[in-house]
Design an enzyme around this catalytic site. Structure first.
Site, mmCIF file in Angstrom:
data_model
loop_
_atom_site.group_PDB
_atom_site.id
_atom_site.type_symbol
_atom_site.label_atom_id
_atom_site.label_comp_id
_atom_site.label_asym_id
_atom_site.label_seq_id
_atom_site.Cartn_x
_atom_site.Cartn_y
_atom_site.Cartn_z
ATOM 1 N N GLU A 183 0.819 -1.210 0.000
ATOM 2 C CA GLU A 183 0.000 0.000 0.000
ATOM 3 C C GLU A 183 0.857 1.266 0.000
ATOM 4 O O GLU A 183 0.379 2.340 0.338
ATOM 5 C CB GLU A 183 -0.956 0.025 1.210
ATOM 6 C CG GLU A 183 -1.663 -1.282 1.502
ATOM 7 C CD GLU A 183 -2.638 -1.707 0.406
ATOM 8 O OE1 GLU A 183 -2.746 -1.004 -0.601
ATOM 9 O OE2 GLU A 183 -3.289 -2.760 0.573
ATOM 10 N N ASP A 322 -1.281 -1.017 -10.303
ATOM 11 C CA ASP A 322 -1.569 -2.429 -10.076
ATOM 12 C C ASP A 322 -1.542 -3.154 -11.415
ATOM 13 O O ASP A 322 -2.164 -2.705 -12.392
ATOM 14 C CB ASP A 322 -2.955 -2.612 -9.450
ATOM 15 C CG ASP A 322 -2.983 -2.315 -7.965
ATOM 16 O OD1 ASP A 322 -1.907 -2.328 -7.338
ATOM 17 O OD2 ASP A 322 -4.085 -2.060 -7.437
#
Length: 489
Positions: A183, A322
């Protein structure tokens, strides 16, 4: 080619939580197989093709240890092969009603089956290791199950990172010197833990360096480098309001042909209802790919020209995403990636990896980083704001650290306890709750793993090792066979 105007680094972060043996649909193994078929297969196929044509240092690829374990797992390999076959059958079934869609899906499913059968049947690690050894990409590691590290006790944080780096060493033959911090989470002082573990570079989000993303920055006096995402460039793709994937000619992710599960429509317009969307047209989508790839290359070049003028020397821009965006969420994403990676050098932009950027001297002045992440608000609220899971994680860590080692040799029961604790601490559970994305599944998973930790710890404290061994044998399979709880500080 003339001297490059600057350097571009593409960083892809591949991650899913441990899904094997934990449900199938709508959340569970289906999530893994969709991402595998639509993102991991085609993205690495792009890298392989470019590498075969002489491409080197094409991108930096993070594969989290918990995902790498699934991409090598025999159960998951069988499962995705079955899923690919089912995809082909669904295409055939749809062809009578939707002939153009059925033909397109037949071609893509057939290609995926061929790619899997020839390149992936022994898992992802041989493929990744070959591309890394050939210099086509740089591989990043990370903590074992993708925990939000700023909220971990330091011994657990150190253990999770060491377990993840050891896993990469086992699968790939070398220990990563770069990581994607889960994250992009950072707390002051974490760089010292990175340095002790042999990590030399990691990712943060652009606001952590106040948008000054033109160079890698040493964090304090640690010698560890922070690379920051350039949001002006990254959001050209990943903005929910203006990003390319929302273009009218791309396949619509949310509209289904329910009998087949295939996606028959193009976006058409942001306010157009599913039943009113136009049919997907691969030729229109291919034209959109060419247009948006050219736009992105122009944006990158303009950004680098401006940075060179500002700093008086060639600089760096890092676009980080991502991996699952490319193909799974954005059907045309892999084709767009290939077009961009081919066009950037022709536009006078050097493409390289994070390691290549360091080797080129693209390092700036030291920086002190604030507490940060890439989540909402760029702080910790996504994970720290789910109070019941924060309390649950604190109890899991307390139980893990309170069980004493059985002796100088490995203890399989304590190893099992450590595995369950790592699975409970995944950052995915709080993220899914905060975003209300399969929140019930996320809470169930977190509490199930935590309950096993509590139960096993109690049995070990009571000296009931036979009962503990019996309980462990009833648990679902674990991702890592090599977790060694003796590594807990």
């Amino acid at each position: 080619m003339a001297r490059p105007v600057g350097t571009f680094c593409l960083v892809l972060h591949s991650h899913l939580p441990w899904l094997a043996h934990h449900g199938r649909w709508p959340v569970g193994e289906e999530w893994l197989y969709q991402s595998w078929a639509h993102s991991y297969l085609p993205v690495l196929d792009v890298v392989e093709r470019l590498a075969a044509q002489g491409g080197r240092e094409l991108l930096t690829l993070g594969v989290t240890p918990v995902l790498a374990a699934q991409l090598d797992d025999p159960h998951c390999l069988r499962g995705v092969h079955d899923w690919l076959g089912g995809w082909l059958l669904r295409a055939h079934e749809a062809a009578a009603r939707l002939p153009d869609l059925g033909a397109h899906e037949h071609r893509t499913a057939t290609a995926a089956l061929e790619t899997f059968g020839t390149r992936w049947r022994h898992g992802a690690s041989p493929l990744l290791r070959g591309l890394s050894d050939a210099g086509a990409l740089e591989l990043l590691g990370g903590p074992a199950t993708h925990p939000f590290a700023p909220l971990l006790e330091p011994p657990v944080r150190e253990f999770a990172l060491e377990t993840g780096l050891a896993d990469a060493q086992l699968r790939l033959g070398s220990r990563p010197s770069g990581i994607w911090a889960p994250e992009c989470g950072y707390a002051p002082g974490m760089e010292r833990g990175y340095a002790a573990a042999g990590v030399r570079r990691f990712l943060v989000d652009g606001p952590a360096v106040r948008g000054d993303t033109a160079f890698a920055r040493p964090v304090g006096d640690s010698g560890v480098l922070a690379f920051a995402r350039d949001l002006d460039v990254t959001y050209r793709v990943w903005s929910p309001r203006k990003g390319y994937p929302g273009g009218r000619d791309y396949r619509d992710f949310h509209t289904y042909d329910h009998p087949s599960g295939l996606k028959p429509a193009r976006v058409t317009g942001r306010s157009v209802q599913p039943e009113d969307k136009a049919p997907y047209d691969p030729a229109r989508a291919a034209a959109a790919v060419r247009r948006d790839a050219a736009d992105f290359v122009a944006v990158v070049r303009e950004r680098l020209v401006g940075l060179r003028e500002r700093h008086g020397r060639p600089a760096l821009t890092v676009a980080a995403f991502d991996t699952e965006l490319f193909g799974h969420w954005w059907h045309e994403g892999p084709a767009w990636l290939e077009a961009v990676l081919r066009a950037l050098p022709e536009a006078g932009v050097r493409v390289t990896t994070l390691r290549g950027a360091v080797d080129a001297g693209l390092v700036g002045d030291p920086v002190e980083l604030p507490p940060s992440s890439w989540g909402s608000g760029k702080d910790w609220r996504v994970w720290a704001g789910v109070e019941d899971l924060v309390a649950l994680n604190a109890a899991v860590q307390k139980a893990l650290l309170a069980v004493p080692p059985a002796g100088p040799v490995r203890d399989p029961l304590r190893d099992a306890l450590a595995q369950e604790a790592l699975l409970a601490l995944s950052s995915d559970w709080a993220f899914m709750v905060t975003k209300d994305s399969a929140a019930g599944y996320a809470r169930d998973r977190a509490h199930a793993h935590a309950a096993r930790v509590e139960e096993l710890a109690a049995l070990l404290h009571a000296g009931r090792r036979a009962a503990a061994a019996h309980r462990v044998r009833t648990w679902p399979a674990h991702p890592f066979g090599h977790v060694d709880a003796r590594d807990l500080p």
